[in-house]
Design a protein around this motif. Structure first.
Motif, PDB file in Angstrom:
ATOM      1  N   PRO A 189       6.370  14.132  -0.545  1.00  0.00           N
ATOM      2  CA  PRO A 189       5.466  15.260  -0.820  1.00  0.00           C
ATOM      3  C   PRO A 189       5.518  15.741  -2.258  1.00  0.00           C
ATOM      4  O   PRO A 189       4.473  15.991  -2.879  1.00  0.00           O
ATOM      5  N   GLY A 190       6.721  15.893  -2.820  1.00  0.00           N
ATOM      6  CA  GLY A 190       6.827  16.366  -4.196  1.00  0.00           C
ATOM      7  C   GLY A 190       6.229  15.384  -5.185  1.00  0.00           C
ATOM      8  O   GLY A 190       5.611  15.784  -6.177  1.00  0.00           O
ATOM      9  N   THR A 191       6.400  14.101  -4.919  1.00  0.00           N
ATOM     10  CA  THR A 191       5.842  13.069  -5.800  1.00  0.00           C
ATOM     11  C   THR A 191       4.320  13.104  -5.772  1.00  0.00           C
ATOM     12  O   THR A 191       3.656  12.935  -6.796  1.00  0.00           O
TER      13      THR A 191
ATOM     14  N   PRO B   4       1.621  14.267 -10.751  1.00  0.00           N
ATOM     15  CA  PRO B   4       1.073  12.981 -11.187  1.00  0.00           C
ATOM     16  C   PRO B   4       2.061  12.116 -11.963  1.00  0.00           C
ATOM     17  O   PRO B   4       2.076  10.889 -11.798  1.00  0.00           O
ATOM     18  N   ALA B   5       2.904  12.726 -12.813  1.00  0.00           N
ATOM     19  CA  ALA B   5       3.850  11.927 -13.583  1.00  0.00           C
ATOM     20  C   ALA B   5       4.859  11.232 -12.666  1.00  0.00           C
ATOM     21  O   ALA B   5       5.212  10.060 -12.871  1.00  0.00           O
ATOM     22  N   ASP B   6       5.326  11.947 -11.647  1.00  0.00           N
ATOM     23  CA  ASP B   6       6.254  11.340 -10.687  1.00  0.00           C
ATOM     24  C   ASP B   6       5.552  10.252  -9.869  1.00  0.00           C
ATOM     25  O   ASP B   6       6.151   9.217  -9.556  1.00  0.00           O
TER      26      ASP B   6
ATOM     27  N   TRP C 231       0.853  -1.184   0.000  1.00  0.00           N
ATOM     28  CA  TRP C 231       0.000   0.000   0.000  1.00  0.00           C
ATOM     29  C   TRP C 231       0.888   1.234   0.000  1.00  0.00           C
ATOM     30  O   TRP C 231       2.088   1.153   0.263  1.00  0.00           O
ATOM     31  N   CYS C 232       0.301   2.391  -0.268  1.00  0.00           N
ATOM     32  CA  CYS C 232       1.070   3.624  -0.122  1.00  0.00           C
ATOM     33  C   CYS C 232       0.249   4.646   0.662  1.00  0.00           C
ATOM     34  O   CYS C 232      -0.980   4.701   0.530  1.00  0.00           O
ATOM     35  N   LEU C 233       0.953   5.426   1.492  1.00  0.00           N
ATOM     36  CA  LEU C 233       0.312   6.494   2.258  1.00  0.00           C
ATOM     37  C   LEU C 233       0.363   7.758   1.419  1.00  0.00           C
ATOM     38  O   LEU C 233       1.368   8.461   1.381  1.00  0.00           O
TER      39      LEU C 233
END
Length: 526
Positions: free
Chosen positions: A242-244, A248-250, A212-214
């Motif tokens: 945070p920047g990712t 959306p592309a990151d 999963w991802c937070l």
């Protein structure tokens, strides 16, 4: 729950006990990873246990505030606060200072764990005692882990000690926006969350090998699902930088690089992800399930996803409210739903919940008739922090003797086959020139037009006259005039916006929902 056997006296009655059961079953698995740093289940159990011992000694009162961004410290602190017998109060460090002040001033005494760079931005209030998380972790280092009420888990399935915390003890307080401008603190119990996963297990399988991802702020209740979904079942939690998160592309690359298998998104954020995904990236994804929630879903907006991925990944639409513990209903989606368009189904309630569709006098309405959704059952929160009048007004006890029903403020209808269709927030219905307009209906019509990638419609009430404003994300070659003319052939004249504002993308709030204040600022009259 996969890590906790069911049966009298065996199922955990607290979130930290359920985590410790998973840690005993999977000690060497990676529990949480943040960039190049990671903690196994055994390590996270030990770190959170030592911090819990420190908090038990130093943190007074039933609540501990967390002004922490997603990371290892946040995950350890959440578990430590619970293990210390307290409830955590997430305060998003990136939220406006005035909102933070309005939340914190509702506590007479609140220890507040905060990151070093966050401390200067915290409001100075008499009852709030900021503590550097780095200092708290250092003070806890070397302390023997707090032996919470339950005994250590050696053989799985041993009964819990009788001193195990009461299931109705508060686990967290999450603040939602209040109509008066003062955020409302929703108090949610351990039992509320534990039964959420047990109930959802009948629809969704929770696997130890899932990743999963937070993605969401800890101050948004979708994060409760993201945190405990993996940590109660032996899965891995990846922290999204945070920047990712903002790019959306990151984020698309992150999902592939980290082999995320379970993704949780608001429809707004998922639409932005779909606009940047390439076929090559889609094929690299390890996703097996996407859970959508947090706001209204327009199924037609999923066409780009299905064009890329087909039906290889399971898409689930889950309707829920903070006051009813994250999720209320569940609906599996298919490419047919996207092609059909129209209002999105939210399916049927979870097994331990009951719903009703009622009129303004709270009387049931016939199938096919729009009405307000009421929710009853094991997911209902304890109420609003320090506000018994608001609790009584929204958690109603006068609908049916002996039962509480929560007034959602959402408009739905029940179809003849028993499925619920979400029509929108009652407070998103507006009147213009005497006509009742559902803004979501206008948005659905816009998204069905060629060249419209995304949109959001608002009522601008600034003088000299009210007007509907459509904010549009368009393909490059599509002129606004074409959109307006096409819409006029689809909707009655009173529902057609008078102003169209092209935007490169819809701005999102910290919770991943459309930022309406930012949109209104862009379309403000000069």
């Amino acid at each position: 729950m996969s890590a906790a056997p069911e049966g009298p006296g065996t199922a955990p009655t607290s979130l930290h006990a359920a985590f410790r059961r998973a840690a005993a079953d999977h000690p060497d698995r990676v529990a949480v990873r943040d960039g190049h740093r990671e903690l196994t289940y055994a390590e996270l159990d030990a770190v959170s246990g030592s911090l819990a011992a420190h908090l038990r000694r130093t943190a007074r009162g039933p609540y501990v505030g967390l002004a922490l961004r997603p990371g290892l410290h946040l995950v350890a602190a959440v578990l430590a606060v619970l293990r210390a017998g307290k409830a955590y109060v997430p305060v998003d460090p990136d939220s406006p200072p005035e909102r933070m002040r309005r939340i914190l001033e509702q506590f007479l005494a609140l220890p507040l764990l905060a990151e070093d760079e966050v401390l200067p931005g915290l409001p100075a209030l008499p009852g709030v005692r900021p503590v550097r998380i780095s200092e708290a972790m250092a003070a806890a280092d070397g302390l023997p882990p707090l032996p919470s009420a339950e005994p250590p888990f050696a053989p799985a399935g041993l009964p819990f000690a009788p001193a195990e915390p009461h299931p109705e003890s508060p686990a967290y307080v999450i603040f939602t926006s209040g109509s008066t401008g003062v955020p409302k603190g929703v108090v949610v119990s351990h039992h509320n969350v534990l039964r959420l996963f047990r109930s959802c297990a009948r629809h969704l399988d929770f696997r130890p090998d899932d990743v999963w991802c937070l993605f969401h702020s800890p101050a948004f209740d979708f994060s409760v699902w993201e945190l405990f979904g993996p940590l109660l079942h032996g899965g891995r939690l990846e922290i999204v930088p945070p920047g990712t998160k903002r790019t959306p592309a990151d984020f698309a690359r992150f999902l592939g690089d980290r082999a995320v298998t379970v993704l949780n998104q608001t429809p707004s954020a998922f639409r932005q992800l779909c606009t940047v995904l390439t076929p090559e990236q889609t094929h690299r994804l390890a996703l097996r399930r996407v859970v959508l929630g947090g706001e209204r879903l327009d199924p037609g907006a999923l066409r780009p996803w299905y064009a890329l991925a087909g039906d290889a990944v399971e898409l689930i639409n889950m309707y829920g409210i903070t006051e009813t513990t994250v999720h209320v209903t569940c609906a599996r989606l298919s490419p047919r739903d996207a092609e059909a368009g129209g209002p999105g189904t939210i399916g049927r309630p979870l097994p331990d919940l009951e719903v009703r569709v009622v009129d303004e006098q709270l009387r049931p309405v016939p199938d096919g008739t729009p009405g307000e959704l009421l929710v009853s059952g094991a997911g209902l929160a304890l109420g609003y922090l320090g506000d018994p009048a608001m609790t009584a007004a929204r958690f109603r006890e006068d609908v049916e003797p002996g039962r509480r029903w929560y007034r959602s403020g959402d408009e739905v209808l029940r179809t003849a086959d028993g499925d619920l269709v979400y029509l929108g927030r009652l407070d998103r219905q507006t009147k213009l020139n005497g006509y009742r307009i559902e803004l979501g209906e206008v948005e659905t019509a816009l998204r069905g037009l060629p060249g419209v990638l995304d949109c959001h419609v608002l009522l601008d009430t600034a003088p000299p006259a009210q007007r509907l404003v459509a904010h549009l994300v368009l393909e490059e070659a599509v002129p606004v005039e074409t959109v307006r003319d096409s819409l006029a052939r689809t909707l009655p004249a009173y529902m057609v916006p008078t102003v169209y504002v092209p935007v490169p993308e819809l701005p999102l709030t910290l919770n991943g929902k459309v930022d309406e204040k930012a949109l209104l600022a862009r379309s403000a009259r000069g």
